[in-house]
Design a protein around this motif. Structure first.
Motif, short mmCIF file in Angstrom:
data_model
loop_
_atom_site.label_atom_id
_atom_site.label_comp_id
_atom_site.label_asym_id
_atom_site.label_seq_id
_atom_site.Cartn_x
_atom_site.Cartn_y
_atom_site.Cartn_z
N GLN A 391 -0.01 8.00 26.67
CA GLN A 391 0.89 6.85 26.64
C GLN A 391 0.08 5.56 26.74
OE1 GLN A 391 4.27 6.79 26.07
NE2 GLN A 391 3.85 4.60 25.87
N PRO A 392 -0.09 4.84 25.62
CA PRO A 392 -0.90 3.61 25.67
C PRO A 392 -0.24 2.54 26.52
CG PRO A 392 -0.48 4.35 23.40
CD PRO A 392 0.45 5.10 24.29
N ALA A 393 -1.07 1.68 27.07
CA ALA A 393 -0.56 0.53 27.81
C ALA A 393 0.03 -0.48 26.84
CB ALA A 393 -1.70 -0.10 28.62
N PRO A 394 0.92 -1.34 27.30
CA PRO A 394 1.49 -2.37 26.43
C PRO A 394 0.38 -3.21 25.78
CG PRO A 394 2.70 -2.28 28.49
CD PRO A 394 1.51 -1.39 28.66
N GLY A 395 0.46 -3.38 24.47
CA GLY A 395 -0.53 -4.18 23.75
C GLY A 395 -1.79 -3.42 23.37
N GLU A 396 -1.95 -2.21 23.88
CA GLU A 396 -3.18 -1.46 23.59
C GLU A 396 -3.29 -1.08 22.12
OE1 GLU A 396 -5.40 2.68 25.08
OE2 GLU A 396 -3.73 1.82 26.24
N LEU A 397 -2.19 -0.68 21.51
CA LEU A 397 -2.23 -0.27 20.11
C LEU A 397 -2.54 -1.45 19.19
CD1 LEU A 397 0.80 2.20 19.86
CD2 LEU A 397 -1.63 2.73 20.16
N ALA A 398 -2.06 -2.62 19.53
CA ALA A 398 -2.25 -3.79 18.67
C ALA A 398 -3.72 -4.15 18.53
CB ALA A 398 -1.47 -4.98 19.24
N GLU A 399 -4.56 -3.72 19.47
CA GLU A 399 -5.98 -4.04 19.39
C GLU A 399 -6.66 -3.39 18.19
OE1 GLU A 399 -7.80 -2.87 23.01
OE2 GLU A 399 -6.62 -4.23 24.28
N GLY A 415 -22.48 4.26 -2.72
CA GLY A 415 -21.91 3.55 -1.59
C GLY A 415 -21.04 2.40 -2.01
N PHE A 416 -21.42 1.67 -3.05
CA PHE A 416 -20.63 0.53 -3.51
C PHE A 416 -19.25 0.98 -3.99
CE2 PHE A 416 -22.28 2.22 -7.41
CZ PHE A 416 -21.40 1.85 -8.42
N LEU A 417 -19.19 2.15 -4.62
CA LEU A 417 -17.91 2.66 -5.09
C LEU A 417 -17.06 3.16 -3.93
CD1 LEU A 417 -16.18 3.31 -7.57
CD2 LEU A 417 -17.35 5.52 -7.71
N ASP A 418 -17.70 3.85 -2.98
CA ASP A 418 -16.97 4.30 -1.79
C ASP A 418 -16.37 3.13 -1.03
OD1 ASP A 418 -17.59 6.94 -2.29
OD2 ASP A 418 -19.38 6.95 -1.04
N ARG A 419 -17.15 2.07 -0.89
CA ARG A 419 -16.64 0.90 -0.15
C ARG A 419 -15.46 0.26 -0.86
NH1 ARG A 419 -22.18 0.50 0.97
NH2 ARG A 419 -22.57 -0.76 -0.89
N ALA A 420 -15.47 0.31 -2.20
CA ALA A 420 -14.37 -0.30 -2.95
C ALA A 420 -13.11 0.55 -2.90
CB ALA A 420 -14.79 -0.51 -4.40
N VAL A 421 -13.28 1.86 -2.85
CA VAL A 421 -12.14 2.77 -3.00
C VAL A 421 -11.60 3.27 -1.67
CG1 VAL A 421 -11.44 5.01 -3.93
CG2 VAL A 421 -12.84 3.47 -5.31
N LEU A 422 -12.48 3.50 -0.69
CA LEU A 422 -12.09 4.20 0.53
C LEU A 422 -11.74 3.28 1.69
CD1 LEU A 422 -14.69 7.12 0.49
CD2 LEU A 422 -12.32 7.14 -0.31
N ALA A 423 -11.27 2.09 1.40
CA ALA A 423 -10.88 1.18 2.47
C ALA A 423 -9.67 1.75 3.22
CB ALA A 423 -10.54 -0.19 1.89
N ALA A 424 -9.50 1.29 4.44
CA ALA A 424 -8.37 1.76 5.26
C ALA A 424 -7.70 0.55 5.90
CB ALA A 424 -8.86 2.72 6.34
N GLU A 425 -6.41 0.69 6.14
CA GLU A 425 -5.64 -0.36 6.81
C GLU A 425 -4.90 0.26 7.99
OE1 GLU A 425 -3.06 -1.91 3.84
OE2 GLU A 425 -4.70 -2.69 2.57
N VAL A 426 -4.90 -0.43 9.09
CA VAL A 426 -4.19 0.04 10.29
C VAL A 426 -3.15 -1.01 10.65
CG1 VAL A 426 -4.43 0.68 12.71
CG2 VAL A 426 -6.24 1.27 11.09
N SER A 427 -1.92 -0.56 10.75
CA SER A 427 -0.81 -1.46 11.07
C SER A 427 0.00 -0.88 12.22
CB SER A 427 0.07 -1.67 9.83
OG SER A 427 0.57 -0.42 9.37
N LEU A 428 0.87 -1.72 12.77
CA LEU A 428 1.71 -1.30 13.89
C LEU A 428 3.16 -1.38 13.44
CD1 LEU A 428 1.62 -0.37 16.82
CD2 LEU A 428 1.82 -2.76 17.52
N ASP A 429 3.84 -0.26 13.40
CA ASP A 429 5.25 -0.18 13.03
C ASP A 429 6.03 0.17 14.28
OD1 ASP A 429 7.69 0.12 11.91
OD2 ASP A 429 7.15 1.76 10.55
N ARG A 430 6.64 -0.86 14.86
CA ARG A 430 7.30 -0.70 16.17
C ARG A 430 6.29 -0.23 17.19
NH1 ARG A 430 12.91 2.06 13.89
NH2 ARG A 430 13.51 0.26 12.61
#
Length: 632
Positions: A391-399, A415-430
């Motif tokens: 159970q994360p503390a309040p605000g912990e996930l947003a970090e 490596g140049f192709l991997d960097r262009a294609v394999l990007a990741a995004e982390v978001s907070l949904d509720r």
């Protein structure tokens, strides 16, 4: 009244039994204890159905507990042309499972004091070329080699396979083939990148301290004590007749090729052989009640000691890594060579494990389905521990929210192709952290398992970690050590979008040619300069796709390490693509100035030419245009 001696003996026996029952080593009843003929037949039939449905020739399997192999069998054919069936003793090329044995052999020497995991490789092997810009403050150690954290490239094109003579090549000669793959691309111990050459260097260090070929050490110290009498590290009398034929497509057999970096993947073993290794792990380093290595060494093998402490259940240790695909967490290793897929896994907690050896590399579904059948048998009737939850503390996930760029490519060249294609995004949904991999079109929730660690749905252990480096930059590690670092999200999106648009424009040049080329062939009039303008853009697009096709075809045949039609074809096509993209851009600009063609034709030809020329500059900046693959 009973004699006191007998009473005291009874008390001692009772106390010993209670101590064993409540000790950490107390053994729960094995789910394989009642593995009878009916269960065995049902499992065989289920596996046979998978083989038929996935058009896979054969598989060797084993189910193991602390007492040994409870079920060892072959299903299907080892050689389709000759009708030879898979048996419990059929040999398979098990590929990277070889690494488990090389790492184990080194640990035996560590326990004897002949070697240390933190020994500097440069001091152990001064004659082996290794380029490490951080040598003074972060030298490459034996542990770095075994954990794939030295920063090396994986095998380059000219050091993958060789002729029959390569099975007898001294490791020094193997390492002299292409020293350029042994350059630390980042500070050792900061990122994981799977690199087969590291195991050849490690095996050479083993030879240095034992004074004998590593094959002899592995055979004497491991294969013989484990009872793996049928296993072999190279071809020899009696091996070929027992080796399953590998298939790269239904009915398409592959010829035996010697892997040049033998310590990374040369082992041939049967399901009966590897069942003994699985039993060894389950019994925490013991063979028939006697320790081959200490329990402490087993525990060290099962964790990473060179990366920042992540504590993931998927961490790669010393030739050993974790798997969190349900229903239980396991450790072990997989392997793959053309025509062969292999896997072994075990749960020390449950006291069970499996072996799975396929003689086909074209059906991941067969691999997953058969493994699921084996795991279902191993866990039948056992209460499965709940996956870790936190159970994360309040605000912990947003970090952790932000954009992340992939930073641990397996090959520097791409490596140049991997960097262009394999990007990741982390978001907070509720209240749920979401991991998005745009290139794969995947968005999965992350379930907290501890401070900064997470698992994905369906997983039974942690596979994702968020940390910060010494400079305070956020980092993410995803499944098997894929390293990401925070980066401007706009930049990552624009780069990915630019590549997608450029590829789409090249495709439109090909599609439109299906309209205007037939008109030209059948004598219908086209506006002056139309065919030359459209044709220049089409030529650039065709050269681009032909270049990719030849490269992939050569890579699949492992032919890019030599001068041949594939390597020369790729070289020439890359130069033709560069030349044709420049010509297309010049032609489009000329037509734009003269204005003889309609606006749509002029604008479209221009944007296609710009896309082709932009890709050319991008590839040229990363050494792809004019690449001599045999000399890379």
């Amino acid at each position: 009244m009973r004699p006191p001696l007998r009473l005291s003996s009874l008390v001692v026996a009772l106390l010993c039994a209670l101590a064993w029952l409540f000790s950490p080593n107390a053994r729960a009843a094995s789910p394989l204890a009642d593995f009878d003929a009916a269960r065995a037949q049902a499992l065989r039939e289920a596996i046979a159905r998978v083989l038929v449905e996935e058009q896979v020739a054969g598989v060797g399997v084993a189910l193991v507990d602390r007492e040994g192999a409870r079920f060892v069998a072959g299903v299907g054919e080892a050689d389709v042309a000759r009708g030879r069936l898979v048996t419990a003793d059929t040999l398979f090329r098990v590929g990277s499972i070889t690494k488990s044995f090389v790492a184990l052999a080194i640990v035996t020497q560590v326990e004897r004091g002949a070697l240390r995991l933190d020994d500097r490789v440069a001091a152990l092997l001064p004659g082996v070329a290794i380029d490490n810009a951080w040598e003074d403050e972060a030298p490459i150690t034996v542990a770095h080699l075994l954990e794939h954290t030295a920063g090396f490239d994986d095998m380059r094109f000219n050091e993958t396979f060789g002729g029959p003579e390569c099975e007898l090549l001294p490791l020094d000669a193997v390492l002299a083939r292409n020293p350029r793959s042994r350059q630390a691309r980042w500070r050792p111990g900061t990122r994981f990148a799977y690199a087969n050459p590291g195991y050849t260097v490690a095996a050479r260090a083993l030879e240095e301290v034992t004074g004998e070929p590593y094959e002899q050490t592995v055979t004497r110290e491991l294969l013989a004590p484990l009872g793996m009498d049928g296993a072999a590290l190279r071809q020899g009398p009696g091996v070929q007749g027992r080796l399953a034929v590998g298939y790269v497509a239904p009915g398409e057999a592959v010829e035996y090729q010697c892997i040049l970096h033998r310590p990374a993947g040369s082992l041939m073993a049967s399901p009966r052989d590897l069942a003994e290794l699985v039993r060894f792990w389950i019994n925490r380093g013991e063979v028939e009640g006697r320790p081959l290595i200490s329990r402490a060494s087993v525990e060290r093998i099962e964790r990473s000691g060179t990366l920042p402490a992540l504590g993931l259940d998927t961490d790669y240790g010393l030739g050993n890594y974790g798997d969190v695909r349900g229903p239980a967490r396991t450790r072990g290793h997989d392997g793959g060579l053309p025509g062969y897929l292999s896997s072994y896994g075990y749960s020390a907690e449950l006291g069970v494990g499996y072996v799975m050896l396929l003689n086909a590399t074209y059906s991941p579904a067969a691999y997953l389905r058969i493994r699921a059948l084996l795991m279902a048998e191993l866990t039948r009737g056992l209460p499965m521990p709940a996956p870790p939850r936190y159970q994360p503390a309040p605000g912990e996930l947003a970090e952790h929210v932000g954009a992340y760029e992939f930073q641990s490519p397996r090959h520097a060249l791409f490596g140049f192709l991997d960097r262009a294609v394999l990007a990741a995004e982390v978001s907070l949904d509720r209240d749920t952290l979401q991991l998005t991999l745009p290139a794969a079109g995947a968005r999965v929730p992350l379930i907290p398992t501890g401070p900064g660690t997470f698992r994905m749905p369906g997983q039974v252990g942690s596979s994702v970690a968020f940390t910060r480096d010494a400079a305070g930059r956020r980092r993410a590690t995803v499944m098997m050590g894929m390293a990401y670092e925070e980066a401007p999200g706009v930049l990552l999106t624009l780069r990915r979008l630019a590549l997608a648009v450029a590829l789409f424009l090249l495709e439109t040049a090909v599609l439109l040619s299906l309209l205007w080329i037939p008109r030209r062939l059948f004598g219908k009039a086209l506006p002056p300069g139309y065919a030359r303008t459209r044709g220049a853009a089409l030529a650039a697009a065709l050269c681009f796709y032909a270049m990719i096709y030849v490269f992939v075809a050569g890579a699949q045949r492992f032919a890019l390490g030599e001068v041949n039609r594939y390597s020369l074809g790729f070289l020439l096509l890359s130069l033709l693509f560069a030349g044709s993209s420049g010509a297309a851009l010049a032609r489009a600009l000329r037509s734009l100035r003269r204005g003889r063609l309609d606006l749509i034709t002029r604008v479209h030809s221009l944007v296609v030419a710009i896309a082709a020329f932009g890709i050319t500059l991008w590839l040229m900046a990363h050494g792809i245009i004019g690449l001599r693959t045999w000399a890379w």
